[in-house]
Design a protein around this motif. Structure first.
Motif, short mmCIF file in Angstrom:
data_model
loop_
_atom_site.label_atom_id
_atom_site.label_comp_id
_atom_site.label_asym_id
_atom_site.label_seq_id
_atom_site.Cartn_x
_atom_site.Cartn_y
_atom_site.Cartn_z
N LEU A 1 44.20 41.72 51.08
CA LEU A 1 44.53 41.72 49.65
C LEU A 1 43.47 42.42 48.83
O LEU A 1 43.78 43.17 47.88
CB LEU A 1 44.69 40.26 49.19
N SER A 2 42.20 42.21 49.17
CA SER A 2 41.12 42.87 48.42
C SER A 2 41.14 44.38 48.64
O SER A 2 40.85 45.14 47.71
CB SER A 2 39.76 42.30 48.83
N LEU A 3 41.49 44.81 49.85
CA LEU A 3 41.61 46.25 50.11
C LEU A 3 42.68 46.87 49.24
O LEU A 3 42.48 47.94 48.64
CB LEU A 3 41.94 46.48 51.59
N ALA A 4 43.84 46.21 49.17
CA ALA A 4 44.94 46.73 48.36
C ALA A 4 44.58 46.75 46.88
O ALA A 4 44.77 47.77 46.19
CB ALA A 4 46.20 45.89 48.60
N LEU A 5 44.06 45.63 46.37
CA LEU A 5 43.73 45.53 44.94
C LEU A 5 42.61 46.48 44.55
O LEU A 5 42.69 47.19 43.54
CB LEU A 5 43.34 44.09 44.60
N GLY A 6 41.53 46.50 45.35
CA GLY A 6 40.38 47.33 45.02
C GLY A 6 40.70 48.81 45.00
O GLY A 6 40.33 49.53 44.06
N THR A 7 41.39 49.30 46.04
CA THR A 7 41.72 50.73 46.10
C THR A 7 42.72 51.11 45.02
O THR A 7 42.64 52.21 44.45
CB THR A 7 42.27 51.11 47.48
N LEU A 8 43.65 50.21 44.70
CA LEU A 8 44.63 50.51 43.64
C LEU A 8 43.93 50.62 42.29
O LEU A 8 44.20 51.55 41.51
CB LEU A 8 45.70 49.42 43.60
#
Length: 481
Positions: free
Chosen positions: A260-267
């Motif tokens: 989830l952090s990967l998705a949120l951070g990169t977005l």
């Protein structure tokens, strides 16, 4: 020192997300658009480079989510490569990561901090030489870079909570300041500049735009090479998003929160990067972007937006950005060397945790090499050279999803790669195209990184041979007793 046997899960979802975003945003977004504009010559292609880089980053991050949920261990990408392939491939990644990819990035971000500090405190200018031995020079900027690296290393040896406080607070500060710059910039958009940059006749006119205003046309294939060369800067600016996977052992509920952090951070970062470049094209002509002094596009734009105060505003923003970025890089990188040591592929003592449950020796070894790169002054060239290798390892890691689904079909997968198999395949195809074009048109960006990586092969076999010899001596000693 009292040794802890395991990491402390202390990072929440917001902390992990701020680690992703904070490690991505350094100084690149303030600078690299100048080189991208010189390579592409139009607003449409400038944005296309950032869009395609953002798409690749998001796709890779969503794919890594599956691997992080399967193997929520310290070491991240190193662990995924070992599980998907073999110890040699993972060692080559760890070797490249330690020798250049990560330590040179820490050095580059540290010197960027110092260069912009010099706008406020001129003593720290890179032109202020403190020692000149002819063959070796030390500037005040390099010295400040080392001091910052040492300071952040000390902070992170005191426990993950110390690093977390800096990371979350500085990343929130830089996100808010970037949003502020974007908002003020959008209000300052000049209609004539916007119209000239975005007129239909030139928006997709791909050509080389030189700093002096002259232009050069591309052949069809050379145009693809120019796009690949332009992406070197945007990929560097969007890299390090995967650092959160290195610190998996210290994240609460890692099987859910890492993906989830990967998705949120990169977005978050992708959207901010796109908005920032839209703002640039609204306040600066393409020629002004391409010819910005020392490629510092944000400084030039800030002068238009804020007047003479613009330089100080951007300097402060970049100081906050690079300080927070380096904290995240320093915190996460050491966990890779820790994992390598646990596998017998790095110094044995690096695989131990101190009384604060962090790999202190790994942090200090990383600090020493990053400081050496800061003194060398060659980190910038090296970072151009390793973009190729970075993408190769990303492709190998994402290809590992297919391998593991076939080899371990029943393994628990709390999170599965979004868009599988289409998006992972698309990333691999785009990555291959990027690498092939660099090989053909910008070989200077490829062969040095390959040489550094391949140099790890004999090192690996020497380590394996040494480990085998140690085991044989232990067995012999035991039998004698």
């Amino acid at each position: 020192m009292e040794e802890k046997t395991s990491f402390k899960p202390s990072l929440r979802l917001i902390d992990a997300t701020m680690l992703v975003a904070g490690s991505m945003i350094g100084s690149g977004i303030f600078i690299v658009s100048a080189d991208i504009t010189r390579n592409t010559g139009s607003a449409g292609w400038l944005m296309f480079v950032w869009v395609i880089t953002g798409f690749m980053t998001l796709t890779a991050a969503l794919s890594y989510g599956e691997l992080s949920a399967m193997f929520p261990k310290a070491g991240g990408q190193y662990v995924y490569l070992k599980e998907s392939y073999n110890p040699l491939i993972s060692f080559l990644y760890g070797w490249s990561f330690f020798t250049v990819i990560h330590t040179a990035t820490i050095a580059a971000v540290g010197v960027a901090f110092a260069k912009f500090t010099a706008y406020i405190f001129p003593f720290f200018s890179e032109d202020n030489l403190l020692a000149d031995l002819g063959f070796f020079r030390i500037s005040a900027a390099q010295l400040l870079s080392i001091l910052v690296i040492v300071l952040l290393t000390v902070v992170n040896t005191r426990g993950v909570n110390s690093g977390k406080i800096i990371q979350t607070s500085f990343t929130l500060a830089k996100l808010l300041s970037l949003l502020g710059l974007i908002v003020f910039g959008l209000f300052a958009i000049q209609s004539d500049v916007w119209s000239a940059n975005w007129q239909n006749a030139s928006i997709w006119d791909l050509h080389k735009l030189n700093s002096d205003g002259s232009t050069e046309s591309y052949t069809t294939m050379a145009a693809f090479g120019a796009i690949a060369a332009a992406m070197v800067g945007s990929i560097f600016s969007s890299d390090s998003w995967h650092t959160v996977t290195f610190i998996a052992g210290e994240i609460k509920n890692p099987k859910k929160n890492i993906g989830l952090s990967l998705a949120l951070g990169t977005l978050i970062v992708t959207v901010i990067y796109l908005l920032t470049n839209i703002m640039y094209t609204g306040v600066l002509s393409l020629q002004e972007i391409a010819s910005a002094d020392k490629d510092r596009v944000a400084v030039t734009a800030s002068h238009v937006i804020f007047g003479n105060a613009g330089t100080v505003i951007i300097a402060l923003m970049i100081m906050v950005s690079t300080f927070g970025c380096n904290n995240g890089l320093i915190m996460a990188g050491a966990r890779v060397y820790y994992s390598m040591a646990k596998d017998g592929l790095f110094f044995e003592k690096v695989g131990h945790l101190n009384k604060n449950a962090v790999p202190a020796l790994a942090l200090w070894i990383q600090c020493v090499l990053a400081s050496i790169w800061s003194l060398s002054g060659k980190y910038g060239d090296l970072l151009d050279m390793i973009s190729f290798v970075v993408v190769v390892f990303y492709m190998l890691t994402i290809a590992g999803i297919f391998i593991l689904r076939k080899r371990l079909p029943e393994a628990p997968r709390p999170y599965k790669a979004v868009g599988y198999p289409v998006l992972p395949i698309l990333y691999i195809v785009m990555g291959l195209a990027f690498c092939v074009l660099l090989i053909i048109y910008k070989p200077q960006y490829t062969w040095p990184g390959l040489i550094i990586t391949l140099a790890g092969i004999p090192v690996y076999f020497l380590i394996v041979k040494s480990n085998r010899g140690k085991k044989e001596r232990k067995i012999t000693a035991s039998s004698v007793e």
